[in-house]
Write an enzyme that holds these catalytic residues in place. Structure first.
Site, mmCIF file in Angstrom:
data_model
loop_
_atom_site.group_PDB
_atom_site.id
_atom_site.type_symbol
_atom_site.label_atom_id
_atom_site.label_comp_id
_atom_site.label_asym_id
_atom_site.label_seq_id
_atom_site.Cartn_x
_atom_site.Cartn_y
_atom_site.Cartn_z
ATOM 1 N N SER A 39 -14.066 1.575 -3.502
ATOM 2 C CA SER A 39 -13.513 0.441 -3.234
ATOM 3 C C SER A 39 -12.354 0.561 -2.428
ATOM 4 O O SER A 39 -11.251 0.999 -2.914
ATOM 5 C CB SER A 39 -13.174 -0.540 -4.669
ATOM 6 N N SER A 91 -11.504 -0.208 1.982
ATOM 7 C CA SER A 91 -11.370 -1.294 2.596
ATOM 8 C C SER A 91 -11.886 -2.671 1.750
ATOM 9 O O SER A 91 -11.222 -3.775 2.086
ATOM 10 C CB SER A 91 -11.886 -1.300 3.818
ATOM 11 N N ASN A 151 0.682 -6.748 1.830
ATOM 12 C CA ASN A 151 1.048 -7.442 3.138
ATOM 13 C C ASN A 151 2.640 -6.861 3.261
ATOM 14 O O ASN A 151 2.916 -6.516 4.561
ATOM 15 C CB ASN A 151 1.230 -8.888 3.038
ATOM 16 N N ARG A 157 14.381 25.153 26.215
ATOM 17 C CA ARG A 157 13.095 26.213 26.889
ATOM 18 C C ARG A 157 13.294 25.937 28.458
ATOM 19 O O ARG A 157 13.219 25.098 29.010
ATOM 20 C CB ARG A 157 11.686 25.426 26.621
ATOM 21 N N GLN A 194 10.092 16.705 36.139
ATOM 22 C CA GLN A 194 9.877 15.055 36.257
ATOM 23 C C GLN A 194 8.801 14.824 35.369
ATOM 24 O O GLN A 194 8.705 13.747 34.520
ATOM 25 C CB GLN A 194 9.747 14.693 37.312
ATOM 26 N N GLU A 222 -3.002 1.774 3.064
ATOM 27 C CA GLU A 222 -2.423 0.316 2.990
ATOM 28 C C GLU A 222 -3.098 -0.346 3.899
ATOM 29 O O GLU A 222 -2.400 -1.188 4.677
ATOM 30 C CB GLU A 222 -0.879 0.272 3.337
ATOM 31 N N ASN A 277 -8.438 -0.575 11.600
ATOM 32 C CA ASN A 277 -9.543 -1.565 11.842
ATOM 33 C C ASN A 277 -9.169 -2.897 10.980
ATOM 34 O O ASN A 277 -9.356 -4.081 11.479
ATOM 35 C CB ASN A 277 -10.943 -1.192 11.273
HETATM 36 C C1 LIG Z 1 -2.891 10.019 0.961
HETATM 37 C C2 LIG Z 1 -3.633 8.723 0.550
HETATM 38 C C3 LIG Z 1 -2.729 8.009 -0.162
HETATM 39 C C4 LIG Z 1 -3.109 6.707 -0.849
HETATM 40 N N1 LIG Z 1 -2.102 6.160 -1.721
HETATM 41 C C5 LIG Z 1 -2.920 4.908 -2.433
HETATM 42 C C6 LIG Z 1 -2.297 4.272 -3.497
HETATM 43 O O1 LIG Z 1 -1.060 4.838 -3.893
HETATM 44 N N2 LIG Z 1 -2.856 3.377 -4.191
HETATM 45 C C7 LIG Z 1 -4.046 2.913 -3.701
HETATM 46 O O2 LIG Z 1 -4.445 1.961 -4.397
HETATM 47 N N3 LIG Z 1 -4.695 3.405 -2.731
HETATM 48 C C8 LIG Z 1 -4.221 4.387 -2.055
HETATM 49 N N4 LIG Z 1 -4.893 5.148 -1.002
HETATM 50 C C9 LIG Z 1 -6.260 4.614 -0.692
HETATM 51 C C10 LIG Z 1 -6.098 3.954 0.645
HETATM 52 O O3 LIG Z 1 -5.535 2.865 0.792
HETATM 53 C C11 LIG Z 1 -7.675 3.900 1.159
HETATM 54 O O4 LIG Z 1 -8.167 5.410 1.333
HETATM 55 C C12 LIG Z 1 -7.649 2.964 2.486
HETATM 56 O O5 LIG Z 1 -7.564 1.759 2.079
HETATM 57 C C13 LIG Z 1 -9.075 3.127 3.094
HETATM 58 O O6 LIG Z 1 -10.224 3.204 2.190
HETATM 59 P P1 LIG Z 1 -11.584 4.098 2.169
HETATM 60 O O7 LIG Z 1 -10.760 5.560 2.039
HETATM 61 O O8 LIG Z 1 -12.371 3.880 0.869
HETATM 62 O O9 LIG Z 1 -12.105 4.059 3.482
HETATM 63 P P2 LIG Z 1 -13.244 2.894 3.964
HETATM 64 O O10 LIG Z 1 -13.168 1.862 3.389
HETATM 65 O O11 LIG Z 1 -14.609 3.544 3.258
HETATM 66 O O12 LIG Z 1 -13.236 3.068 5.531
HETATM 67 C C14 LIG Z 1 -13.994 3.862 6.246
HETATM 68 C C15 LIG Z 1 -13.936 3.496 7.674
HETATM 69 O O13 LIG Z 1 -14.654 2.229 7.689
HETATM 70 C C16 LIG Z 1 -13.921 1.229 8.506
HETATM 71 N N5 LIG Z 1 -14.235 -0.023 7.783
HETATM 72 C C17 LIG Z 1 -14.475 -0.196 6.614
HETATM 73 N N6 LIG Z 1 -14.811 -1.642 6.649
HETATM 74 C C18 LIG Z 1 -14.625 -2.062 7.696
HETATM 75 C C19 LIG Z 1 -14.736 -3.277 8.442
HETATM 76 N N7 LIG Z 1 -15.171 -4.311 7.339
HETATM 77 N N8 LIG Z 1 -14.683 -3.295 9.618
HETATM 78 C C20 LIG Z 1 -14.474 -2.733 10.523
HETATM 79 N N9 LIG Z 1 -14.338 -1.130 9.937
HETATM 80 C C21 LIG Z 1 -14.349 -1.170 8.547
HETATM 81 C C22 LIG Z 1 -12.345 1.708 8.216
HETATM 82 O O14 LIG Z 1 -11.610 1.312 9.018
HETATM 83 C C23 LIG Z 1 -12.597 3.418 7.973
HETATM 84 O O15 LIG Z 1 -12.388 3.549 9.406
HETATM 85 C C24 LIG Z 1 -4.175 6.162 -0.461
HETATM 86 C C25 LIG Z 1 -5.246 6.879 0.593
HETATM 87 C C26 LIG Z 1 -4.782 8.314 0.958
HETATM 88 C C27 LIG Z 1 -5.618 9.061 1.793
#
Ligand SMILES: Cc1cc2nc3c(=O)[nH]c(=O)nc-3n(C[C@H](O)[C@H](O)[C@H](O)COP(=O)(O)OP(=O)(O)OC[C@H]3O[C@@H](n4cnc5c(N)ncnc54)[C@H](O)[C@@H]3O)c2cc1C
Length: 390
Positions: free
Chosen positions: A140, A142, A250, A278, A289, A373, A377
């Site tokens: 879970s 995006s 948000n 440098r 430029q 956050e 996308n």
């Molecule tokens: C260093 C770090 C710190 C974090 N801190 C927190 C935190 O404190 N608390 C917390 O709850 N979470 C945290 N997160 C989680 C973070 O919010 C998620 O990693 C992020 O929301 C993306 O989710 P995912 O990694 O599962 O990627 P996915 O959702 O699997 O996405 C993979 C790719 O698919 C694309 N994609 C997915 N769905 C769609 C769609 N409908 N349309 C188009 N493209 C799509 C995405 O844009 C992305 O390029 C953290 C993540 C990291 C790496």
């Protein structure tokens, strides 16, 4: 004031009030004096120094918007944005620690906490307790409400089961805001927010990620194994956790925009200093430029991103709609920060990719801006929805 300006004239976005200017210069000085000398060591160790965290609390940076009656600074959201920008210009890891504490954890408690929860939690969050915000899971991201973490009613308490992933501040935190589904059949309407103390039975901080960037900011798994959570620790209403998550994120993403403009400013400052110093072909490279063109574009894009971020923050403080502006600010700031950090390396030439110069780290740190956050996308989807009137 210009003779034609009246007291009702809108203020330019980058014009700060006296209080904002004082706050900004205090954080800037602190970041340069206390954080900057330790950035490399913290990045290499992958650990944020406890003494600097303590100073964050002493300076009031962990409770910026918390009302004074609870020991906070009684400030506004715009000040959170300023703090994150100033810290991130020196160390984006420092920026995200302060971002999560203020814009996600404190924010959720201030808006949805009961009077008793506020009395119990806010003074600690302002004084000495780091907070973490746990929504994401392996399945879970995006799709933020496809949670597998469950909560079940067990008399006078709930039992939470599941695993959270990618949780910022998890290693240092004492209080965790955890989202779990209490009624999976209801889909997102089962999502509920719980306040979980680090010492609750059945709660454990798991593996810490070894990351490309923001290495000093901890990112860990959380393990909930029949974790006992008293009923008083439900934040807001049962089944309304999705609203808390959406609304805090948000706002939080505006401060991620701020982390990115801080980072870009840091990279541009390093590039400017290096270009002046440098020499090639018998002259400073800043005299060429084509180098000036790069610097001018970096500065202009940074200014445009700052205006988007400041405007979104000021809209939020004014109680006006800001959802689209927040998505635009986060998307644009993270895009340009990546370009600026990359160009800053090129202006340094070969030394830019070595650990001897700070731009190498900023280039690693910048990548996360387009991911957490809400990925780029997801921001674009929000913006397109608004444009299309959906
Ligand atoms: C260093 C770090 C710190 C974090 N801190 C927190 C935190 O404190 N608390 C917390 O709850 N979470 C945290 N997160 C989680 C973070 O919010 C998620 O990693 C992020 O929301 C993306 O989710 P995912 O990694 O599962 O990627 P996915 O959702 O699997 O996405 C993979 C790719 O698919 C694309 N994609 C997915 N769905 C769609 C769609 N409908 N349309 C188009 N493209 C799509 C995405 O844009 C992305 O390029 C953290 C993540 C990291 C790496």
């Amino acid at each position: 004031m210009h003779p034609t300006a009246s007291v009702d004239s809108p203020r330019p976005l980058t014009a700060l009030s006296e209080e904002e200017r004082f706050f900004q210069s205090t954080v800037r000085q602190f970041a340069r004096q206390e954080v900057a000398p330790r950035v490399r060591e913290m990045d290499e160790a992958g650990v944020f120094r406890k003494d600097i965290l303590k100073q964050f609390f002493q300076l009031g940076l962990m409770g910026i918007e918390i009302p004074e009656e609870f020991g906070g600074q009684g400030g506004n959201f715009f000040q959170c944005v300023l703090a994150v920008e100033e810290l991130s210009a020196v160390d984006p890891s420092a920026g995200v620690i302060v971002d999560v504490q203020n814009t996600l954890v404190n924010n959720a408690l201030m808006r949805w906490g009961s009077a008793e929860q506020k009395r119990r939690c806010l003074p600690r969050l302002a004084a000495d307790t780091v907070g973490a915000y746990a929504l994401s899971e392996a399945g879970s991201g995006s799709d933020a409400f496809a949670l597998a973490t469950r909560a079940r009613d067990s008399g006078d308490h709930f039992l939470l089961d599941g695993r959270k992933l990618w949780i910022t501040n998890a290693a240092e935190a004492g209080l965790y805001l955890i989202f779990a589904n209490i009624n999976p059949e209801a889909g997102y309407r089962g999502v509920t927010a719980f306040l979980v103390e680090r010492d609750f039975p059945g709660f454990q901080v798991g593996k810490k990620e070894d990351k490309l960037g923001i290495r000093a900011s901890s990112t860990c798994e959380l393990i909930l194994n029949d974790c006992r959570v008293p009923k008083d620790n439900v934040l807001g209403e049962i089944g309304k956790g999705y609203k808390i998550a959406i609304e805090t994120l948000n706002e939080g993403r505006i401060a991620i925009g701020s982390q990115m403009i801080g980072l870009a400013r840091g990279a541009l400052d390093h590039a400017l200093a290096y270009a002046r110093e440098r020499k090639q072909f018998g002259t400073a490279i800043a005299e060429f430029q084509m180098v000036q063109r790069d610097l001018a574009i970096m500065g202009t894009e940074l200014e445009a991103a700052r205006l988007l971020v400041y405007n979104a923050a000021r809209l939020r403080d004014a109680g006006m709609p800001f959802l689209t502006q927040a998505a635009m600010a986060k998307w644009f700031a993270s895009e340009i920060a990546e370009k600026v950090a990359s160009k800053a390396i090129e202006i340094h030439g070969g030394v830019g990719i070595t650990r001897d110069y700070p731009v190498e780290k900023l280039y690693r740190d910048v990548k996360i801006g387009r991911i957490y956050e809400g990925t780029s996308n997801m921001q674009l989807l929000t913006i397109a929805k608004k444009l299309l009137g959906k």
